[in-house]
Design a protein around this motif. Structure first.
Motif, short mmCIF file in Angstrom:
data_model
loop_
_atom_site.label_atom_id
_atom_site.label_comp_id
_atom_site.label_asym_id
_atom_site.label_seq_id
_atom_site.Cartn_x
_atom_site.Cartn_y
_atom_site.Cartn_z
N GLY A 121 0.79 -1.22 0.00
CA GLY A 121 0.00 0.00 0.00
C GLY A 121 0.83 1.28 0.00
O GLY A 121 0.65 2.15 -0.84
N GLY A 122 1.75 1.37 0.95
CA GLY A 122 2.52 2.59 1.14
C GLY A 122 3.27 3.07 -0.09
O GLY A 122 3.51 4.27 -0.26
N ASN A 123 3.64 2.16 -0.98
CA ASN A 123 4.33 2.56 -2.21
C ASN A 123 3.46 3.50 -3.05
O ASN A 123 3.97 4.31 -3.82
CB ASN A 123 4.63 1.36 -3.11
N TYR A 124 2.16 3.32 -2.94
CA TYR A 124 1.25 4.07 -3.80
C TYR A 124 0.96 5.45 -3.22
O TYR A 124 1.02 6.45 -3.92
CB TYR A 124 -0.01 3.23 -4.07
N ALA A 125 0.68 5.50 -1.91
CA ALA A 125 0.41 6.79 -1.28
C ALA A 125 1.58 7.76 -1.48
O ALA A 125 1.39 8.95 -1.68
CB ALA A 125 0.14 6.61 0.21
N GLY A 126 2.79 7.22 -1.46
CA GLY A 126 3.97 8.07 -1.62
C GLY A 126 4.06 8.73 -3.00
O GLY A 126 4.76 9.72 -3.18
N GLN A 127 3.33 8.18 -3.95
CA GLN A 127 3.37 8.72 -5.31
C GLN A 127 2.32 9.80 -5.55
O GLN A 127 2.39 10.52 -6.55
CB GLN A 127 3.11 7.60 -6.33
N PHE A 128 1.34 9.88 -4.65
CA PHE A 128 0.21 10.77 -4.93
C PHE A 128 0.62 12.24 -5.05
O PHE A 128 0.21 12.93 -5.98
CB PHE A 128 -0.86 10.61 -3.84
N TYR A 129 1.39 12.69 -4.09
CA TYR A 129 1.74 14.12 -4.09
C TYR A 129 2.60 14.50 -5.31
O TYR A 129 2.26 15.45 -6.03
CB TYR A 129 2.42 14.49 -2.77
N PRO A 130 3.68 13.77 -5.58
CA PRO A 130 4.43 14.10 -6.80
C PRO A 130 3.57 14.03 -8.06
O PRO A 130 3.76 14.82 -8.99
CB PRO A 130 5.54 13.05 -6.83
N THR A 131 2.60 13.10 -8.07
CA THR A 131 1.73 12.98 -9.24
C THR A 131 0.78 14.17 -9.33
O THR A 131 0.48 14.66 -10.42
CB THR A 131 0.97 11.63 -9.20
N GLN A 132 0.33 14.66 -8.17
CA GLN A 132 -0.51 15.87 -8.18
C GLN A 132 0.27 17.06 -8.74
O GLN A 132 -0.25 17.86 -9.51
CB GLN A 132 -0.96 16.21 -6.75
N LEU A 133 1.53 17.17 -8.33
CA LEU A 133 2.35 18.27 -8.85
C LEU A 133 2.49 18.15 -10.37
O LEU A 133 2.39 19.15 -11.09
CB LEU A 133 3.74 18.25 -8.21
N ALA A 134 2.71 16.93 -10.84
CA ALA A 134 2.84 16.72 -12.29
C ALA A 134 1.53 17.05 -12.99
O ALA A 134 1.52 17.62 -14.09
CB ALA A 134 3.27 15.28 -12.56
N ALA A 135 0.42 16.69 -12.35
CA ALA A 135 -0.90 16.92 -12.95
C ALA A 135 -1.16 18.42 -13.16
O ALA A 135 -1.78 18.82 -14.15
CB ALA A 135 -2.00 16.30 -12.09
N ARG A 136 -0.65 19.22 -12.22
CA ARG A 136 -0.81 20.67 -12.38
C ARG A 136 -0.13 21.18 -13.64
O ARG A 136 -0.51 22.21 -14.19
CB ARG A 136 -0.20 21.41 -11.18
#
Ligand SMILES: Cc1ncc(COP(=O)(O)O)c(C=O)c1O
Ligand SMILES: Cc1ncc(COP(=O)(O)O)c(C=O)c1O
Lengths: 355, 355
Positions: free
Chosen positions: B198-213
């Protein structure tokens, strides 16, 4: 981001479980108090908070906490002094760090006030659970997890913030022998190691089990690149004393900025103890152990307080540590717990009175 | 470790929710079927399994999943062919990988049979939920999480294994533009990156949000040491085609051993397509894009199937990818989905009939 915290409604238990608890034989974090604080986030904002009886949570199986580990937490303690008054230790630091962790994990930050008001409301209701026994305290666990649902690997749209408490004795029983780890790693540069994110902890369990089979209580993590530098332990920052110099690794992406660590650094500086905050090579610690200049190693953390390390294992060798008379570990443990339990002056304003 | 799976008892819903579902407009993983499979681990062993109505779980707030992210999961799909028959794709691979993940996360492995029998029992009951619409399928989510309690940072003593399903359309809508990440990291050497933890995925959310912007749908992770090599994306392995050579990174501690990835590699080899499984430098991809030899990039994963990448961002530059007529992505997508939906021969025995 600030909200006005309305009066926090309290739903009390019918009958307290307090009389059932054996306060003279407390384990760590396994008996929970009568109540918990709860606040949920949905539709873009934190909703009305409340204090309710400690009890089961009801969650959809698709809640993202189960799938993607989206969660953060804190660990703090309430202490009772000999007059029966209760205290916290630097709680604003936990509040600040929880938001830093939340931000890294794409969890909405808590608005100003919610954390402290929640803490106070809960501890008012469960005040009698704060142990008076020396060495015991009320361990407090604030945590936020993804309760929103979906199998898409993306942040949840709903979260639950809870504060729960457990009257607790010491974290370690007996001597603490540690293994300096070279195969497994705790954190990556640019990863989540500096955050108190759930997944960081689960990843340590297996390597720690392997170390336990060889008689170690904890793993000391080294950098994942070349396992050359000492970083921190599972739930403690690590200090090394070579000669009379106290050393600890600088915080980084990979290392939790521990409140006990920074308190010890501040105390040491105020007392004129020579301090070096710098990268510590495993090789120099081994070398210092061999030539007799390694005088102490200890862990520092809220749960573990200050825990002297009795020996460390490195590449199939076990290095015993001396027990110096003028131990820094014993000194800082006394200074910190004296402040926490209101037995001494509080020159830095770390103590926080609980009503 | 093998147990005899007793008949798995089934508790059926009174009334199916199936008629309420709009199968022509399915999102990904957000509508759940009528039932779920459930089995719990306690007192040192996996207990009696059962199929029950899909519904809320009741958990103690001190359950370790909330605090330490101790969980693993799988992602697989059931496909319906034009005759109405239902199929899985290489389910034993998911079973195997779930146990590999579990072992790294200090979660007890599933005994032989439990995974496959659970899957079959559940899909027998919820069979009508497998979409017949082309491009849709039943996404299946097996997961195990720590239900045992305590605030001590150590493995739980009780776990819950659930299989839940969601009829789903495509994972991405529209073009997929990716950002090659240089600041954040997904995994460390010696860490948990190879596990579906699980934890591998949560760690990706924030960097992915930044990329999404910045207009990107996904992040392409690079090694955490020097961000020099392309590793994988959030939920897909990554392929690059330079000239006519198909390339993908070797699996490692840090990269999930994707079933779609290995199927594509096997297909490519059997077809005589030149394949290189080796570390791929970001610099060579950028160079190939500039000199026109970069013909394709695509992601491969169960959820995303084969997803062509339309452009990638690297250090403030956006690199557009061509849309070649003889696209490998289109070719492998067709070959794999033809096998999955029983529209073609199955030379490697990947298709698994569901009753
Ligand atoms: C990984 C890690 N390092 C260090 C610490 C010590 O931090 P603190 O002194 O703030 O409790 C903790 C525990 O809180 C921790 O989890
Ligand atoms: C991190 C990661 N990489 C790659 C994949 C692709 O693996 P598979 O093809 O087995 O679905 C997935 C998804 O399952 C994933 O989560």
């Amino acid at each position: 981001m600030s909200i006005t915290i309305n009066e926090i409604p309290v739903k009390r238990v019918d009958k307290s479980r307090l009389p059932e608890v054996d306060f003279d034989n407390l384990a760590f974090g396994s008996v929970f108090t009568d109540h918990m604080f709860r606040c949920t986030y949905r539709e873009g904002r934190w909703q009305q908070a409340e204090v309710v009886p400690y009890g089961p949570l009801t969650l959809d199986p698709a809640s993202k906490i189960f799938h993607y580990g989206q969660s953060v937490f804190e660990g703090m303690k309430a202490y009772r002094d000999s007059d029966g008054k209760a205290w916290l230790f630097r709680p604003e630091e936990n509040q600040r760090r929880l938001n830093i962790s939340a931000s890294r994990m794409a969890i909405p930050e808590l608005p100003d006030g919610l954390f402290m008001e929640g803490l106070k409301a809960l501890l008012e209701v469960d005040r009698d659970w704060i142990p008076g026994q020396s060495g015991s305290s009320l361990y407090i666990r604030p945590f936020i997890f993804a309760s929103g649902t979906g199998f898409h690997a993306s942040p949840a749209d709903a979260f639950t913030f809870i504060i729960a408490c457990a009257p607790s004795g010491s974290y370690f029983s007996g001597k603490v022998s540690v293994k300096i780890e070279e195969a497994y790693s705790r954190a990556a540069d640019g990863g989540t190691g500096f955050a108190k994110a759930g997944g960081n902890y689960a990843g340590q369990f297996y390597p720690t089990q392997l170390a336990a089979r060889d008689g170690f209580q904890q793993v000391i993590w080294t950098d994942d690149h070349r396992h050359e530098y000492i970083e921190e332990a599972g739930a403690m920052n690590i200090f090394v004393r070579i000669g009379d110099t106290l050393m600890t690794a600088p915080t980084s992406d990979r290392i939790l900025d521990g409140i006990t660590r920074k308190s010890i650094l501040q105390l040491a500086e105020s007392e004129g103890i020579p301090v070096e905050v710098r990268k510590i090579r495993v090789a120099e610690v081994v070398e210092a152990s061999k030539n007799g200049s390694l005088r102490e190693m200890f862990g520092a953390g809220t749960a573990a307080v200050v825990s002297p390390i009795s020996s460390f294992g490195y590449r199939d060798e076990l290095f015993e540590l001396p027990e110096p008379e003028d131990s820094y570990a014993a000194h800082f443990k006394k200074r910190i717990t004296d402040i926490q339990y209101n037995r001494a002056e509080d020159p830095f304003g770390w103590r926080y009175p609980l009503g």
